[in-house]
Write an enzyme that holds these catalytic residues in place. Structure first.
Site, PDB file in Angstrom:
ATOM      1  N   SER A  46       0.897  -1.356   0.130  1.00 33.07           N
ATOM      2  CA  SER A  46       0.092  -0.007  -0.061  1.00 33.07           C
ATOM      3  C   SER A  46       0.801   1.298  -0.116  1.00 33.07           C
ATOM      4  O   SER A  46       0.311   2.314  -0.383  1.00 33.07           O
ATOM      5  CB  SER A  46      -0.799  -0.139   1.421  1.00 33.07           C
ATOM      6  N   LYS A  89       0.841   4.456   6.503  1.00 29.30           N
ATOM      7  CA  LYS A  89       0.445   5.399   5.428  1.00 29.30           C
ATOM      8  C   LYS A  89       0.838   6.732   5.749  1.00 29.30           C
ATOM      9  O   LYS A  89       1.441   7.196   6.586  1.00 29.30           O
ATOM     10  CB  LYS A  89      -1.236   5.351   5.782  1.00 29.30           C
TER      11      LYS A  89
END
Length: 183
Positions: A46, A89
């Site tokens: 990700s 993230k």
């Protein structure tokens, strides 16, 4: 350490000194891990191309104790479905910002989010209704690989409260060929 002076046997005195030194080192390590740094393992793609599956990073915990997270920071927070694991993230919006997804691209406060790792349009909006206003003490996070990330677009993740952020990623330490500071 006057009590060491009372130990007459030099071997026992040396052993006691070493035990005290090792105990202090362990205590210092635990204090630093609790308040200063933490490691995190990147599981998945990700954050590609910035971070790849299997990378290890060091998170600066102290920085979020004394300052507020900023847009652009890479951070880690507990996986909402398994709090013993972490998601890594990037913060793209801070409290009060409006986040929108139009035509496959994110907009923060009306301006298109420009970065060099997500040039392709994002397919799908997750499960949130856009636009979203980021609430106080919460942050909107996305993976750099927008089409391969479970992030703030999804209701199960949502915006992340400041208290859940483990720290700001500062250094990548594994694999050795990719070691270095993160941006």
């Amino acid at each position: 350490m006057r009590f060491l002076e009372r130990i007459e046997n030099p071997i026992l005195r040396g052993a006691a000194e070493w035990l005290i030194l090792i105990g202090l080192a362990i205590l210092l390590f635990l204090v630093m891990r609790m308040f200063i740094f933490r490691t995190a393992h990147v599981d998945g793609f990700s954050m590609s191309p910035t971070l790849e599956h299997g990378d290890w990073i060091i998170l600066n915990r102290f920085v979020y104790i004394v300052s507020t997270p900023r847009a652009g920071d890479i951070t880690a927070f507990p996986n909402p479905e398994n709090r013993s694991e972490f998601f890594v993230k990037r913060i793209v919006a801070v409290p009060g910002d409006e986040v929108d997804l139009r035509g496959g691209f994110f907009y923060v406060n009306g301006e298109r989010l420009e970065d060099d790792f997500s040039a392709e349009p994002t397919g799908g909006s997750g499960l949130l209704d856009f636009p979203v206003i980021v609430e106080e003490r919460h942050f909107f996070l996305l993976g750099d690989n927008r089409n391969g990330s479970q992030d703030s677009r999804f209701a199960v993740v949502g915006t992340i409260p400041h208290r859940d952020m483990v720290g700001r990623a500062g250094v990548q330490v594994w694999p050795p060929g990719r070691m270095g500071s993160l941006r």
